[in-house]
Design a protein around this motif. Sequence first.
Motif, short mmCIF file in Angstrom:
data_model
loop_
_atom_site.label_atom_id
_atom_site.label_comp_id
_atom_site.label_asym_id
_atom_site.label_seq_id
_atom_site.Cartn_x
_atom_site.Cartn_y
_atom_site.Cartn_z
N PHE A 16 0.80 -1.23 0.05
CA PHE A 16 -0.10 0.07 -0.13
C PHE A 16 0.82 1.15 -0.07
O PHE A 16 0.44 2.26 -0.66
CB PHE A 16 -1.04 -0.02 1.15
CG PHE A 16 -2.37 -0.91 0.74
CD1 PHE A 16 -3.26 -0.05 0.36
CD2 PHE A 16 -2.38 -2.10 1.14
CE1 PHE A 16 -4.42 -0.82 0.02
CE2 PHE A 16 -3.51 -2.80 0.94
CZ PHE A 16 -4.72 -2.21 0.27
N ILE A 19 1.91 1.61 -3.40
CA ILE A 19 0.89 2.24 -4.36
C ILE A 19 0.50 3.63 -4.14
O ILE A 19 0.25 4.42 -4.95
CB ILE A 19 -0.37 1.53 -4.05
CG1 ILE A 19 -0.26 -0.14 -4.44
CG2 ILE A 19 -1.62 2.06 -4.58
CD1 ILE A 19 -1.33 -0.81 -3.79
N GLY A 20 0.55 4.18 -2.74
CA GLY A 20 0.33 5.54 -2.68
C GLY A 20 1.54 6.47 -3.22
O GLY A 20 1.06 7.36 -3.88
N MET A 39 -7.22 2.43 -3.71
CA MET A 39 -5.90 1.55 -3.47
C MET A 39 -6.10 0.17 -3.21
O MET A 39 -5.28 -0.63 -3.70
CB MET A 39 -5.25 2.16 -2.20
CG MET A 39 -4.84 3.72 -2.46
SD MET A 39 -4.08 4.35 -1.11
CE MET A 39 -2.49 3.43 -0.98
N HIS A 43 -4.24 -2.86 -5.34
CA HIS A 43 -3.72 -3.64 -4.79
C HIS A 43 -4.12 -5.17 -5.04
O HIS A 43 -3.06 -5.97 -5.25
CB HIS A 43 -3.98 -3.41 -3.14
CG HIS A 43 -3.11 -4.61 -2.33
ND1 HIS A 43 -3.82 -5.84 -1.72
CD2 HIS A 43 -1.69 -4.79 -1.91
CE1 HIS A 43 -3.20 -6.49 -1.11
NE2 HIS A 43 -1.75 -6.11 -1.18
#
Length: 212
Positions: A16, A19-20, A39, A43
């Motif tokens: 995560f 991803i952020g 998100m 994921h």
Amino acid sequence: MNLEHIKPSDIEKESFRIIGQELKELGKDIDEELLPTVMRVIHTTADFEYADTLVFSADVIAKARKAIQAGAHIVTDTNMALSGISKKTLAKFGGEVHCFMADEDVAKEAKEREVTRAIVSMEKAAKLEVPLIFAIGNAPTALVRIKELMEEGALKPELVIGVPVGFVNVVEAKELIIDSGVPYIVNRGRKGGSTVAAAICNSILYSLTKRC
């Protein structure tokens, strides 16, 4: 090639974080209320296109949380989605997850009427006397029948998650839901699937447990 050595318990957290970071690098400015859902779908799929194609009706996350807290049940169109949705978390609020696609009565009626099992499954779900959230990841005919049942006054969903994957009537069925007036989370275009439907459900469920 240098592999990262990460504790099993930290893998999701690190995913995560990545991803952020990549969303920021892509210049994606996503509403804070919607970001956990976007998100979690990324994921699940490793596909950043969802940051652009997932669309949400006004205040849908708050409405979904309220429905779950009131004991809403989730109806899905695949056993894969049913398996992926956190039933334990939903049960904390009195809810259950249903998939009627493999039911003998559904299969028999679908064959007799020469319609899809998804259509009959949605009709069966409409008879449940509880608040309902629909999580559709496979069958566009399910979305079409949901819209028709709403128009007939036989169904008033708390939320429709419309993310079927495919090529035949998929895009059109999703747009029907967007135009229906029901609270929705929809992925525009051909992409989606059972894992995406489950991920969206779980993003909302997990946000509730964090608030408890």
